[in-house]
Design a protein around this motif. Structure first.
Motif, PDB file in Angstrom:
ATOM      1  N   ALA A 126      40.465  64.330  37.986  1.00  0.00           N
ATOM      2  CA  ALA A 126      41.573  64.598  38.650  1.00  0.00           C
ATOM      3  C   ALA A 126      40.824  65.431  39.884  1.00  0.00           C
ATOM      4  O   ALA A 126      41.058  65.211  41.084  1.00  0.00           O
ATOM      5  N   LEU A 127      40.106  66.432  39.884  1.00  0.00           N
ATOM      6  CA  LEU A 127      39.493  67.396  40.995  1.00  0.00           C
ATOM      7  C   LEU A 127      38.913  66.357  41.871  1.00  0.00           C
ATOM      8  O   LEU A 127      39.025  66.479  42.989  1.00  0.00           O
ATOM      9  N   GLY A 131      40.011  65.263  45.586  1.00  0.00           N
ATOM     10  CA  GLY A 131      39.123  65.490  46.835  1.00  0.00           C
ATOM     11  C   GLY A 131      38.905  64.224  47.584  1.00  0.00           C
ATOM     12  O   GLY A 131      38.469  64.413  48.909  1.00  0.00           O
ATOM     13  N   GLU A 132      38.538  62.992  47.014  1.00  0.00           N
ATOM     14  CA  GLU A 132      38.170  61.912  47.699  1.00  0.00           C
ATOM     15  C   GLU A 132      39.449  61.178  48.543  1.00  0.00           C
ATOM     16  O   GLU A 132      39.122  60.664  49.515  1.00  0.00           O
ATOM     17  N   ILE A 157      47.202  70.474  39.625  1.00  0.00           N
ATOM     18  CA  ILE A 157      46.332  70.790  40.333  1.00  0.00           C
ATOM     19  C   ILE A 157      46.735  70.677  41.819  1.00  0.00           C
ATOM     20  O   ILE A 157      46.632  71.738  42.744  1.00  0.00           O
ATOM     21  N   ALA A 158      47.644  69.840  42.351  1.00  0.00           N
ATOM     22  CA  ALA A 158      48.086  69.588  43.472  1.00  0.00           C
ATOM     23  C   ALA A 158      49.229  70.481  43.606  1.00  0.00           C
ATOM     24  O   ALA A 158      49.352  71.239  44.795  1.00  0.00           O
ATOM     25  N   ALA A 245      30.849  60.722  38.354  1.00  0.00           N
ATOM     26  CA  ALA A 245      31.348  61.736  38.045  1.00  0.00           C
ATOM     27  C   ALA A 245      30.894  63.024  38.926  1.00  0.00           C
ATOM     28  O   ALA A 245      29.716  62.916  39.702  1.00  0.00           O
ATOM     29  N   GLY A 246      31.932  63.900  39.191  1.00  0.00           N
ATOM     30  CA  GLY A 246      31.272  65.203  39.819  1.00  0.00           C
ATOM     31  C   GLY A 246      30.716  66.273  39.015  1.00  0.00           C
ATOM     32  O   GLY A 246      30.338  65.950  37.968  1.00  0.00           O
TER      33      GLY A 246
END
Length: 297
Positions: A126-127, A131-132, A157-158, A245-246
Motif C-alpha cells: 500500500a505504501l 508513492g508510485e 494511509i490516504a 517490493a519496497g
C-alpha cells in the motif's frame, strides 16, 4: 515440523501439509514459532505458476511471506530483539510451525497474532503504490478493488495523509469502505459515471485485476497516474505494473506508528488452521474479501 508445501504448479489441491526440517536463523535473521501467517494473493499466484518465468522457484516449495509469532532463535549480528519477544514481519515459507524472518517489528500491545500477521505485505504494498501514483494531500485517489487487505491499508494511509479516496467494491462492502473514510461506489455497469459523479480523479490504483485499466486511464487522463498490482497487461496501456517490493522495515515502522495513533485497523475476515491452507486459497481467489485471511498454528 509441519509445513505447507507444493510439488507442482496448479490449483489449491496441490497444497499439502508435510513433515519438514526446521529452518534456522542465519546472520541478520530471526526464527519465530509461528502463531499466524498471512494469506496473500501473491501466494496463490505463485502456487499457480504465474511467476515461473519472472521469479523461478525450485519445487517442492513452501509458501507464505507474512507471519506473527514468538522469537525462538536470534541470528548473528541481530540486536534489539530477544528470544521470547512477540514480533510480526516478513520472511519465507511462513505457512509452517517455524519460519525465518528477514524483517520484523515488535507487536504493539493489544494486537492479536492473527491481526498482526495480516499487516506486513499489505502495508509495504500500500505504501509503495501510493508513492508510485504521486498523489498528494488535497488530491483524489480512485481505488479499484478497495475492500481487500491492500485496499483497506491504502484507504487508511490516504486518510492519514489528507488524500480523498473513491473506492469501488461489491454492494456488501459499501458501508465498510465508508467506515474507512472513502467515497464508495459499486463496480459493474455504469461504474465510470458513478465515479465521475463523486468527483475528479487525480490518480488511480488497480488492486483487483478486473480488466478496468482502460477506464482508469480515461478517468485520470494520464496512464502515468495509474498503477496496478494485479493486471500484468498494464504496460500495454502505458500503466505501471508495480511488483518490486519496497522497504519492509519502513512499512512495519509506519504500521506500528499508525496503530499507536488508532488510525489503522485491518480486520481478519477469516482464520483457518494450517491444514486448511487450500481452503484459504480457494476463498482468497474468489475475491470479495473484507480485510485479511490468515492461517493459524
Amino acid at each position: 515440523m509441519k509445513k505447507v508445501s507444493f510439488a507442482e504448479f496448479g490449483g489449491p489441491d496441490v497444497l499439502h501439509l508435510i513433515d519438514a526440517d526446521e529452518p534456522h536463523a542465519g546472520p541478520g535473521r530471526i526464527r519465530v514459532a509461528v502463531r499466524a501467517a498471512g494469506v496473500n494473493p501473491f501466494d496463490w499466484r505463485l502456487r499457480e505458476g504465474q511467476f515461473r518465468t519472472t521469479r523461478p522457484i525450485e519445487l517442492p516449495s513452501g509458501l507464505g511471506l507474512d507471519a506473527a509469532g514468538v522469537v525462538d532463535e536470534v541470528g548473528e549480528g541481530v540486536e534489539g530483539v530477544e528470544v521470547g519477544d512477540r514480533v510480526f514481519g516478513e520472511g519465507t515459507s511462513t505457512y509452517a510451525e517455524f519460519a525465518v524472518l528477514s524483517a520484523w517489528a515488535r507487536m504493539p500491545e493489544g494486537l492479536t497474532f492473527e491481526e498482526a500477521a495480516g499487516y506486513p505485505s499489505v502495508m509495504e504494498t500500500a505504501l509503495r503504490v501510493i508513492g508510485e501514483t504521486g498523489v498528494r494531500a488535497g488530491q483524489t485517489l480512485l481505488v479499484s478493488g478497495a475492500s481487500g487487505g491492500v485496499g483497506s491499508a491504502v484507504l487508511q494511509i490516504a486518510r492519514d495523509r489528507g488524500i480523498t479516496v473513491i473506492g469501488t467494491a461489491g454492494a456488501a462492502n459499501q458501508d465498510y469502505l465508508r467506515g474507512l473514510g472513502a467515497l464508495a461506489t459499486t463496480y459493474g455497469a455504469g461504474w465510470v459515471e458513478r465515479v465521475r459523479r463523486l468527483g475528479h480523479v487525480d490518480a488511480a490504483l488497480d488492486l483487483a485485476g478486473s480488466g478496468v485499466l482502460r477506464e482508469l486511464v480515461e478517468l485520470t487522463g494520464d496512464p502515468r497516474k495509474v498503477v496496478s498490482i494485479a493486471d500484468p497487461s498494464a504496460p500495454e496501456f502505458g500503466v505501471r505494473f508495480s511488483g518490486a517490493a519496497g522497504s519492509v522495515p519502513d512499512a512495519l515502522a509506519e504500521t506500528v506508528r499508525l496503530l499507536a495513533l488508532g488510525r489503522l485497523h485491518i480486520p481478519v475476515e477469516k482464520s483457518y488452521p494450517l491444514a486448511e491452507a487450500a481452503a484459504a486459497h480457494t476463498d482468497s481467489q474468489a475475491g470479495h474479501t473484507r480485510g485479511r485471511r490468515v492461517l493459524t498454528v
